[in-house]
Every structure is written in structure tokens, then in C-alpha cells.
Design a protein around this motif. Structure first.
Motif: not given
Length: 184
Positions: A12-18, A29-47
Motif C-alpha cells: 500500500n505504501y509503495a502504491r500510494i507513493l507511486a 503540492a496541492g495534489a488531492s489526497l483523496e484523488q491519490i487514495a482513489r487512484t491507489a485503490n486505498v481509503g483516505s485513512a490508509t493514505v
């Protein structure tokens, strides 16, 4: 925690980071954390578990770039022309900050109590170059690497939305180094 859970957490960490690297490159720097979570296929809490703050995410995204700048500083240390070596490294810092959207924000001072690991790593890397240039009389002795990084961060953040941010940042950095006085 079982080994399977730890392996899953590492994946999960590696996928989120990628995903975060791509999102920060695209949106800064303002990239959406929610979008990162969706694209990485994890929940916001995991991010947020892996990266409790936006700065922690930006620092992780920037880590390999910081390492490349550290290696470059080491390569340039000890060169005969200490001012040229320092300027070559600073040129690389400017170029990296412009091309790696989010790196300038990761380096920016935000008043946080904890040490900014990106800035600390760059300051440590650049210190030998600056000390040598100061010993050679090529740089004023009161200048610090932190001063230089702050100037670069300001320039990069100010030019981020310019049509040609790399050229504009380079011009402003050169102007800063040369000063405002006319050339003799």
C-alpha cells in the motif's frame, strides 16, 4: 501484526507513493489526497496512516530527488573552481525544484516545530561546497545553504505558473546571484 499484513502495508505504501509522485508532478503540492487514495485503490485513512500530513507526503515524494542532489554535491565537492562547483549544484537544485512540482513546497519553511528533512538533507549536502567557496573568497562568509535554499524556493514558487517556469526561474536565480548592480 502478521507478516501478511506487514507485506500488504508495504505494498500500500509503495502504491500510494507511486501515485502521489504522479499526482504531485501533475498538480503540484496541492495534489488531492483523496484523488491519490482513489487512484491507489486505498481509503483516505490508509493514505493518512502512512502520511499523516501533506508535508510528510511531499517529503516522501521528494526523497529520491533529494538523494540525487546529495550525490551531485558530493561529486562537485573538491573541484578546483569552488564557486563554479557551488553554482553548478545550485543550478541543479533550481532545475530539480522547477521540474519536480512539489519539491519547492517540501523545502519551504512552514514554521513547523519538527525539522524539515528535505531542507536538512540539502543543507548538509551543500555545506561542503559553500564552505569551500567561502574559504576561497568566492562567496560571502555569512551566507548559509539555508539562505540559498530559501531564495531558490521563493523563486521556484513565484515562477511555478509562468508559461516557461524553468527559463524564468533560471533568469531570476542568475539575477539574484549577480545582484542588481550593473556589470563593470
Amino acid at each position: 501484526m502478521s507478516d501478511g499484513q506487514r507485506a500488504d502495508a508495504r505494498r500500500n505504501y509503495a502504491r500510494i507513493l507511486a501515485v502521489a509522485e504522479k499526482e504531485v508532478a501533475a498538480h503540484g503540492a496541492g495534489a488531492s489526497l483523496e484523488q491519490i487514495a482513489r487512484t491507489a485503490n486505498v481509503g483516505s485513512a490508509t493514505v493518512r496512516r502512512h502520511f499523516p500530513t501533506r508535508r510528510a507526503l511531499l517529503e516522501a515524494v521528494s526523497a529520491h530527488r533529494i538523494e540525487a542532489l546529495r550525490v551531485r554535491a558530493a561529486e562537485l565537492t573538491g573541484k578546483d573552481d569552488s564557486r563554479a562547483a557551488l553554482m553548478d549544484w545550485l543550478d541543479d537544485v533550481v532545475a530539480y525544484c522547477v521540474s519536480a512540482r512539489g519539491l519547492a513546497a517540501a523545502l519551504a519553511y512552514d514554521g513547523a516545530v519538527y525539522e524539515n528533512s528535505c531542507s536538512a538533507a540539502l543543507e548538509k549536502a551543500g555545506e561542503p561546497l559553500l564552505r569551500q567557496a567561502a574559504r576561497d573568497g568566492a562567496v560571502a562568509p555569512e551566507v548559509t545553504v539555508g539562505d540559498l535554499i530559501a531564495v531558490i524556493v521563493g523563486i521556484v514558487l513565484a515562477t511555478e505558473h509562468h508559461p516557461d517556469p524553468a527559463a524564468r526561474a533560471d533568469r531570476l536565480f542568475r539575477l539574484t546571484v549577480a545582484g542588481l548592480s550593473p556589470r563593470n
